[in-house]
Design an enzyme around this catalytic site. Structure first.
Site, PDB file in Angstrom:
ATOM      1  N   LEU A 207      70.821   3.933  52.422  1.00 26.16           N
ATOM      2  CA  LEU A 207      71.675   3.068  53.231  1.00 26.16           C
ATOM      3  C   LEU A 207      72.831   3.886  53.800  1.00 26.16           C
ATOM      4  O   LEU A 207      73.477   4.631  53.060  1.00 26.16           O
ATOM      5  CB  LEU A 207      72.247   1.917  52.393  1.00 26.16           C
ATOM      6  N   HIS A 208      73.076   3.732  55.098  1.00 26.21           N
ATOM      7  CA  HIS A 208      74.260   4.398  55.665  1.00 26.21           C
ATOM      8  C   HIS A 208      74.809   3.707  56.913  1.00 26.21           C
ATOM      9  O   HIS A 208      75.873   4.071  57.398  1.00 26.21           O
ATOM     10  CB  HIS A 208      73.946   5.867  55.998  1.00 26.21           C
ATOM     11  N   ARG A 209      74.113   2.688  57.438  1.00 29.54           N
ATOM     12  CA  ARG A 209      74.601   2.022  58.642  1.00 29.54           C
ATOM     13  C   ARG A 209      75.877   1.230  58.339  1.00 29.54           C
ATOM     14  O   ARG A 209      75.970   0.572  57.293  1.00 29.54           O
ATOM     15  CB  ARG A 209      73.548   1.058  59.183  1.00 29.54           C
TER      16      ARG A 209
END
Length: 362
Positions: A207-209
Protein backbone atom coordinates in the site's frame (compact mmCIF):
# COMPACT_ATOMS: atom_id res chain seq x y z
CA UNK A 1 25.85 8.81 -33.84
CA UNK A 2 22.64 9.25 -31.89
CA UNK A 3 23.10 10.83 -28.46
CA UNK A 4 20.43 9.44 -26.16
CA UNK A 5 19.64 10.41 -22.57
CA UNK A 6 17.91 7.65 -20.58
CA UNK A 7 16.15 9.10 -17.53
CA UNK A 8 15.52 7.11 -14.35
CA UNK A 9 14.65 8.36 -10.91
CA UNK A 10 12.35 6.00 -9.06
CA UNK A 11 12.00 2.28 -8.43
CA UNK A 12 9.63 1.53 -11.36
CA UNK A 13 11.93 3.39 -13.78
CA UNK A 14 14.88 1.12 -13.12
CA UNK A 15 12.84 -1.99 -13.94
CA UNK A 16 11.75 -0.44 -17.24
CA UNK A 17 15.12 0.89 -18.43
CA UNK A 18 17.16 -2.26 -17.72
CA UNK A 19 16.09 -4.12 -20.89
CA UNK A 20 16.44 -0.98 -23.03
CA UNK A 21 20.07 -0.58 -22.00
CA UNK A 22 20.65 -4.30 -22.56
CA UNK A 23 19.15 -4.05 -26.05
CA UNK A 24 21.40 -1.10 -26.93
CA UNK A 25 24.48 -2.92 -25.67
CA UNK A 26 23.54 -6.17 -27.43
CA UNK A 27 23.65 -4.79 -30.94
CA UNK A 28 26.86 -2.89 -31.59
CA UNK A 29 25.76 -2.19 -35.17
CA UNK A 30 23.21 0.29 -33.92
CA UNK A 31 25.04 3.54 -33.40
CA UNK A 32 23.39 4.77 -30.22
CA UNK A 33 25.55 6.53 -27.64
CA UNK A 34 23.57 6.73 -24.43
CA UNK A 35 24.09 8.23 -21.01
CA UNK A 36 22.11 7.04 -18.04
CA UNK A 37 20.87 9.89 -15.88
CA UNK A 38 19.69 9.12 -12.34
CA UNK A 39 17.70 12.09 -11.10
CA UNK A 40 18.03 11.05 -7.46
CA UNK A 41 14.25 11.09 -6.92
CA UNK A 42 14.56 7.82 -5.00
CA UNK A 43 17.78 8.15 -3.05
CA UNK A 44 17.34 5.32 -0.54
CA UNK A 45 19.33 2.19 -1.41
CA UNK A 46 16.34 -0.13 -0.90
CA UNK A 47 14.26 1.96 -3.29
CA UNK A 48 17.02 2.58 -5.81
CA UNK A 49 20.55 1.21 -5.39
CA UNK A 50 19.79 -2.50 -5.17
CA UNK A 51 18.06 -2.37 -8.57
CA UNK A 52 21.28 -1.43 -10.31
CA UNK A 53 23.03 -4.43 -8.80
CA UNK A 54 20.28 -7.01 -9.31
CA UNK A 55 19.21 -5.98 -12.80
CA UNK A 56 22.80 -5.45 -13.99
CA UNK A 57 22.18 -1.82 -14.87
CA UNK A 58 25.43 0.13 -15.40
CA UNK A 59 26.25 2.79 -12.85
CA UNK A 60 24.63 6.09 -13.85
CA UNK A 61 26.75 8.44 -15.91
CA UNK A 62 25.19 11.37 -14.05
CA UNK A 63 23.29 11.63 -10.79
CA UNK A 64 21.39 14.90 -10.48
CA UNK A 65 21.00 14.37 -6.72
CA UNK A 66 17.49 15.78 -6.50
CA UNK A 67 16.82 14.01 -3.18
CA UNK A 68 13.64 14.37 -1.15
CA UNK A 69 11.22 17.20 -0.50
CA UNK A 70 7.75 17.98 -1.77
CA UNK A 71 6.74 17.17 -5.32
CA UNK A 72 7.31 20.79 -6.32
CA UNK A 73 10.74 20.84 -4.69
CA UNK A 74 11.74 17.59 -6.39
CA UNK A 75 10.43 18.77 -9.75
CA UNK A 76 12.38 22.02 -9.47
CA UNK A 77 15.61 20.29 -8.40
CA UNK A 78 15.41 17.79 -11.26
CA UNK A 79 14.66 20.48 -13.84
CA UNK A 80 17.50 22.72 -12.67
CA UNK A 81 19.97 19.84 -12.63
CA UNK A 82 19.01 18.48 -16.04
CA UNK A 83 19.01 21.92 -17.67
CA UNK A 84 22.54 22.60 -16.37
CA UNK A 85 23.68 19.28 -17.80
CA UNK A 86 22.19 19.94 -21.22
CA UNK A 87 23.64 23.45 -21.39
CA UNK A 88 27.06 21.97 -20.75
CA UNK A 89 26.69 18.72 -22.68
CA UNK A 90 23.78 18.69 -25.18
CA UNK A 91 22.05 15.51 -26.38
CA UNK A 92 19.70 14.51 -29.21
CA UNK A 93 16.90 12.47 -27.65
CA UNK A 94 15.50 12.31 -24.12
CA UNK A 95 13.94 8.94 -23.30
CA UNK A 96 11.62 9.00 -20.30
CA UNK A 97 9.74 6.06 -18.85
CA UNK A 98 6.57 5.71 -16.82
CA UNK A 99 4.87 8.48 -14.89
CA UNK A 100 6.98 9.64 -11.96
CA UNK A 101 8.12 13.20 -11.19
CA UNK A 102 11.42 12.61 -13.01
CA UNK A 103 9.56 11.64 -16.18
CA UNK A 104 7.64 14.89 -16.41
CA UNK A 105 10.43 17.17 -15.20
CA UNK A 106 13.05 15.94 -17.67
CA UNK A 107 10.58 15.86 -20.56
CA UNK A 108 9.78 19.54 -20.01
CA UNK A 109 13.44 20.56 -19.87
CA UNK A 110 14.37 18.50 -22.93
CA UNK A 111 11.54 19.89 -25.02
CA UNK A 112 12.45 23.47 -24.14
CA UNK A 113 16.02 22.65 -25.20
CA UNK A 114 14.65 21.54 -28.61
CA UNK A 115 15.38 17.84 -28.08
CA UNK A 116 13.14 15.03 -29.20
CA UNK A 117 11.27 13.41 -26.32
CA UNK A 118 10.24 9.76 -26.45
CA UNK A 119 7.91 8.36 -23.82
CA UNK A 120 8.09 4.69 -22.91
CA UNK A 121 4.68 3.65 -21.55
CA UNK A 122 2.99 6.59 -23.21
CA UNK A 123 -0.76 6.88 -23.46
CA UNK A 124 -1.82 5.12 -20.28
CA UNK A 125 -4.56 6.88 -18.31
CA UNK A 126 -6.41 6.34 -15.06
CA UNK A 127 -8.56 9.47 -15.64
CA UNK A 128 -8.14 10.17 -11.92
CA UNK A 129 -6.71 13.65 -11.50
CA UNK A 130 -6.22 13.13 -7.77
CA UNK A 131 -3.24 10.92 -8.67
CA UNK A 132 0.02 12.86 -9.14
CA UNK A 133 1.07 10.27 -11.69
CA UNK A 134 -1.90 11.09 -13.90
CA UNK A 135 -0.78 14.73 -14.10
CA UNK A 136 2.73 13.55 -14.97
CA UNK A 137 1.37 11.31 -17.76
CA UNK A 138 -0.78 14.03 -19.27
CA UNK A 139 1.97 16.64 -19.28
CA UNK A 140 4.61 14.26 -20.63
CA UNK A 141 2.39 12.95 -23.41
CA UNK A 142 1.39 16.47 -24.43
CA UNK A 143 4.98 17.34 -25.38
CA UNK A 144 6.44 13.97 -26.46
CA UNK A 145 7.43 13.32 -30.07
CA UNK A 146 7.11 9.54 -30.05
CA UNK A 147 5.24 7.11 -27.83
CA UNK A 148 6.15 3.50 -27.03
CA UNK A 149 2.93 1.92 -25.83
CA UNK A 150 2.00 -1.16 -23.82
CA UNK A 151 -1.54 -1.79 -25.07
CA UNK A 152 -4.16 -1.01 -27.68
CA UNK A 153 -6.03 0.99 -25.03
CA UNK A 154 -3.01 3.29 -24.69
CA UNK A 155 -2.88 3.62 -28.49
CA UNK A 156 -6.51 4.71 -28.59
CA UNK A 157 -6.01 7.18 -25.74
CA UNK A 158 -3.27 8.90 -27.72
CA UNK A 159 -5.28 8.89 -30.95
CA UNK A 160 -8.17 10.55 -29.12
CA UNK A 161 -5.81 13.48 -28.46
CA UNK A 162 -5.04 13.73 -32.16
CA UNK A 163 -1.66 11.96 -32.11
CA UNK A 164 -1.03 10.52 -35.61
CA UNK A 165 -0.35 6.81 -36.06
CA UNK A 166 3.25 7.30 -37.19
CA UNK A 167 4.20 8.71 -33.78
CA UNK A 168 2.73 5.76 -31.88
CA UNK A 169 4.75 2.56 -31.65
CA UNK A 170 2.97 -0.39 -30.02
CA UNK A 171 5.95 -2.25 -28.56
CA UNK A 172 4.66 -4.08 -25.48
CA UNK A 173 5.87 -3.73 -21.91
CA UNK A 174 9.53 -3.36 -20.91
CA UNK A 175 8.65 -4.17 -17.29
CA UNK A 176 7.67 -7.62 -18.54
CA UNK A 177 10.98 -7.90 -20.42
CA UNK A 178 12.72 -7.52 -17.08
CA UNK A 179 10.40 -9.96 -15.32
CA UNK A 180 10.87 -12.70 -17.92
CA UNK A 181 14.64 -12.17 -17.97
CA UNK A 182 14.89 -12.55 -14.20
CA UNK A 183 12.12 -14.97 -13.24
CA UNK A 184 14.57 -17.87 -12.88
CA UNK A 185 16.81 -15.73 -10.64
CA UNK A 186 14.32 -14.76 -7.94
CA UNK A 187 15.76 -14.84 -4.42
CA UNK A 188 14.01 -16.18 -1.35
CA UNK A 189 13.85 -13.29 1.17
CA UNK A 190 14.70 -13.74 4.84
CA UNK A 191 11.08 -13.24 5.90
CA UNK A 192 10.06 -16.33 3.91
CA UNK A 193 12.25 -18.47 6.12
CA UNK A 194 11.55 -16.64 9.36
CA UNK A 195 7.77 -17.02 9.04
CA UNK A 196 7.95 -20.58 7.69
CA UNK A 197 6.03 -19.65 4.57
CA UNK A 198 5.00 -22.25 2.01
CA UNK A 199 3.81 -21.77 -1.59
CA UNK A 200 0.18 -20.63 -2.00
CA UNK A 201 -0.28 -20.33 1.78
CA UNK A 202 0.25 -16.61 2.37
CA UNK A 203 -0.83 -13.24 1.01
CA UNK A 204 1.35 -10.32 -0.10
CA UNK A 205 0.20 -6.78 0.68
CA UNK A 206 1.52 -3.44 -0.60
CA UNK A 207 0.00 0.00 0.00
CA UNK A 208 1.30 3.46 -0.83
CA UNK A 209 -1.43 5.52 -2.54
CA UNK A 210 -2.41 8.65 -0.60
CA UNK A 211 -6.10 7.68 -0.65
CA UNK A 212 -5.25 4.48 1.21
CA UNK A 213 -2.43 5.39 3.57
CA UNK A 214 -2.44 9.10 4.41
CA UNK A 215 -5.41 8.92 6.79
CA UNK A 216 -4.56 6.72 9.74
CA UNK A 217 -8.19 5.80 10.48
CA UNK A 218 -8.84 4.64 6.92
CA UNK A 219 -5.59 2.66 6.82
CA UNK A 220 -6.50 0.96 10.10
CA UNK A 221 -9.93 -0.07 8.79
CA UNK A 222 -8.42 -1.39 5.55
CA UNK A 223 -5.91 -3.51 7.43
CA UNK A 224 -8.52 -4.82 9.86
CA UNK A 225 -10.74 -5.92 6.96
CA UNK A 226 -7.85 -7.67 5.25
CA UNK A 227 -6.80 -9.43 8.45
CA UNK A 228 -10.30 -10.53 9.44
CA UNK A 229 -11.03 -12.00 5.99
CA UNK A 230 -7.67 -13.66 5.35
CA UNK A 231 -8.60 -17.04 6.86
CA UNK A 232 -5.58 -16.68 9.15
CA UNK A 233 -3.09 -16.93 6.31
CA UNK A 234 0.11 -14.99 6.97
CA UNK A 235 0.05 -11.55 5.33
CA UNK A 236 3.49 -10.26 4.31
CA UNK A 237 3.53 -6.47 4.15
CA UNK A 238 6.69 -4.76 2.82
CA UNK A 239 6.14 -1.19 3.97
CA UNK A 240 6.70 1.74 1.61
CA UNK A 241 8.36 4.77 3.29
CA UNK A 242 5.21 6.84 2.72
CA UNK A 243 3.06 4.20 4.44
CA UNK A 244 5.42 3.82 7.38
CA UNK A 245 4.48 7.23 8.74
CA UNK A 246 0.78 6.39 9.09
CA UNK A 247 1.39 2.80 10.12
CA UNK A 248 3.03 3.87 13.37
CA UNK A 249 -0.39 4.83 14.71
CA UNK A 250 -1.97 1.48 13.76
CA UNK A 251 -1.65 -1.35 16.28
CA UNK A 252 -0.98 -4.58 14.41
CA UNK A 253 0.23 -6.57 17.42
CA UNK A 254 -0.80 -10.22 17.76
CA UNK A 255 -2.18 -10.39 14.23
CA UNK A 256 -1.30 -12.58 11.25
CA UNK A 257 0.23 -9.61 9.42
CA UNK A 258 4.00 -9.25 9.25
CA UNK A 259 5.69 -6.04 8.18
CA UNK A 260 9.17 -5.68 6.74
CA UNK A 261 11.23 -3.05 4.97
CA UNK A 262 10.97 -2.71 1.17
CA UNK A 263 12.45 -5.77 -0.53
CA UNK A 264 14.75 -5.94 -3.51
CA UNK A 265 13.26 -6.69 -6.93
CA UNK A 266 14.32 -10.34 -6.93
CA UNK A 267 13.15 -10.91 -3.35
CA UNK A 268 9.80 -9.22 -3.75
CA UNK A 269 8.92 -11.09 -6.90
CA UNK A 270 9.87 -14.39 -5.27
CA UNK A 271 7.20 -13.60 -2.68
CA UNK A 272 4.66 -12.71 -5.37
CA UNK A 273 5.35 -15.78 -7.51
CA UNK A 274 4.69 -18.11 -4.57
CA UNK A 275 1.77 -16.24 -2.96
CA UNK A 276 -1.86 -17.24 -2.78
CA UNK A 277 -2.72 -13.72 -3.94
CA UNK A 278 -1.54 -10.12 -3.85
CA UNK A 279 -3.46 -7.19 -2.39
CA UNK A 280 -2.08 -3.89 -3.66
CA UNK A 281 -2.70 -0.35 -4.87
CA UNK A 282 0.31 -0.43 -7.20
CA UNK A 283 -0.01 -0.37 -10.97
CA UNK A 284 3.22 -2.15 -11.84
CA UNK A 285 2.56 -5.07 -9.53
CA UNK A 286 -0.71 -5.78 -11.35
CA UNK A 287 1.33 -6.28 -14.53
CA UNK A 288 3.70 -8.71 -12.84
CA UNK A 289 0.89 -10.73 -11.26
CA UNK A 290 -0.76 -10.95 -14.68
CA UNK A 291 2.31 -12.61 -16.17
CA UNK A 292 2.82 -14.90 -13.16
CA UNK A 293 -0.92 -15.74 -13.07
CA UNK A 294 -1.28 -14.75 -9.41
CA UNK A 295 -4.70 -13.40 -8.29
CA UNK A 296 -4.48 -9.67 -7.64
CA UNK A 297 -6.91 -7.50 -5.65
CA UNK A 298 -6.34 -3.83 -6.38
CA UNK A 299 -7.53 -1.31 -3.78
CA UNK A 300 -8.26 1.44 -6.29
CA UNK A 301 -11.32 2.73 -8.12
CA UNK A 302 -9.53 3.17 -11.45
CA UNK A 303 -6.50 1.75 -13.21
CA UNK A 304 -4.26 3.04 -15.96
CA UNK A 305 -3.54 -0.59 -16.86
CA UNK A 306 -6.97 -1.96 -17.85
CA UNK A 307 -5.36 -4.84 -19.73
CA UNK A 308 -4.45 -6.37 -16.36
CA UNK A 309 -8.19 -6.66 -15.76
CA UNK A 310 -9.43 -7.50 -19.28
CA UNK A 311 -6.63 -10.03 -19.94
CA UNK A 312 -4.97 -10.62 -16.61
CA UNK A 313 -5.63 -11.78 -13.06
CA UNK A 314 -6.33 -8.34 -11.63
CA UNK A 315 -9.65 -7.07 -10.26
CA UNK A 316 -10.40 -3.53 -9.10
CA UNK A 317 -12.18 -3.73 -5.77
CA UNK A 318 -12.07 -0.02 -4.92
CA UNK A 319 -10.98 1.86 -1.82
CA UNK A 320 -14.10 0.99 0.21
CA UNK A 321 -12.97 -1.41 2.96
CA UNK A 322 -16.36 -3.15 2.75
CA UNK A 323 -15.39 -4.61 -0.63
CA UNK A 324 -12.44 -6.54 0.76
CA UNK A 325 -14.41 -9.32 2.45
CA UNK A 326 -16.44 -10.39 -0.63
CA UNK A 327 -13.32 -10.28 -2.82
CA UNK A 328 -11.34 -12.49 -0.46
CA UNK A 329 -14.31 -14.85 -0.13
CA UNK A 330 -14.23 -15.22 -3.92
CA UNK A 331 -10.50 -15.92 -3.78
CA UNK A 332 -10.76 -18.60 -1.10
CA UNK A 333 -13.73 -20.25 -2.81
CA UNK A 334 -11.44 -21.03 -5.75
CA UNK A 335 -13.48 -19.06 -8.28
CA UNK A 336 -10.97 -16.30 -9.04
CA UNK A 337 -10.54 -15.85 -12.78
CA UNK A 338 -7.64 -17.28 -14.75
CA UNK A 339 -5.66 -14.72 -16.69
CA UNK A 340 -3.99 -14.57 -20.09
CA UNK A 341 -1.02 -12.62 -21.43
CA UNK A 342 -1.74 -9.27 -23.15
CA UNK A 343 -0.48 -8.85 -26.75
CA UNK A 344 3.26 -8.19 -27.18
CA UNK A 345 4.05 -8.80 -23.51
CA UNK A 346 6.62 -11.28 -24.78
CA UNK A 347 9.98 -10.05 -23.48
CA UNK A 348 10.99 -8.30 -26.71
CA UNK A 349 9.62 -4.80 -26.14
CA UNK A 350 13.02 -3.16 -25.59
CA UNK A 351 14.33 -4.56 -28.86
CA UNK A 352 11.41 -2.96 -30.69
CA UNK A 353 12.12 0.37 -28.98
CA UNK A 354 15.80 0.37 -29.91
CA UNK A 355 15.02 -0.62 -33.51
CA UNK A 356 12.65 2.33 -33.82
CA UNK A 357 15.07 4.78 -32.20
CA UNK A 358 17.75 3.81 -34.66
CA UNK A 359 15.36 4.11 -37.59
CA UNK A 360 14.79 7.78 -36.74
CA UNK A 361 18.39 8.72 -37.43
CA UNK A 362 19.66 6.34 -40.13
Amino acid sequence: MIKLDIIAGARPNFIKIAPIIAAIQKNAVQKIQYRLIHTGQHYDKKMSGSFFEELRIPEPDINLGAGGGTQAEQTAAIMIGYERLLLDRPSDICLVVGDVTSTMACAIVAKKMHMRVVHVEGGIRSFDLTMPEEINRMVTDSISDYFYTTSEVANQNLKSYGIPDDRIQFVGNTMIDTLLENISKFVKPDIYQKKNLTPQNYLVLTLHRPANVDQETHLKILLEEIISNSENLPIIFPVHPRTAKSLKAVNLANQNIYTCEPLSYLEFNYLVKNAKAVITDSGGITEETTIMNIPCLTLRNTTERPETVSFGTNELIGTNPGNIGPALKKLFSGTWKRGSVPPLWDGKSAERIVDHLYSLYK
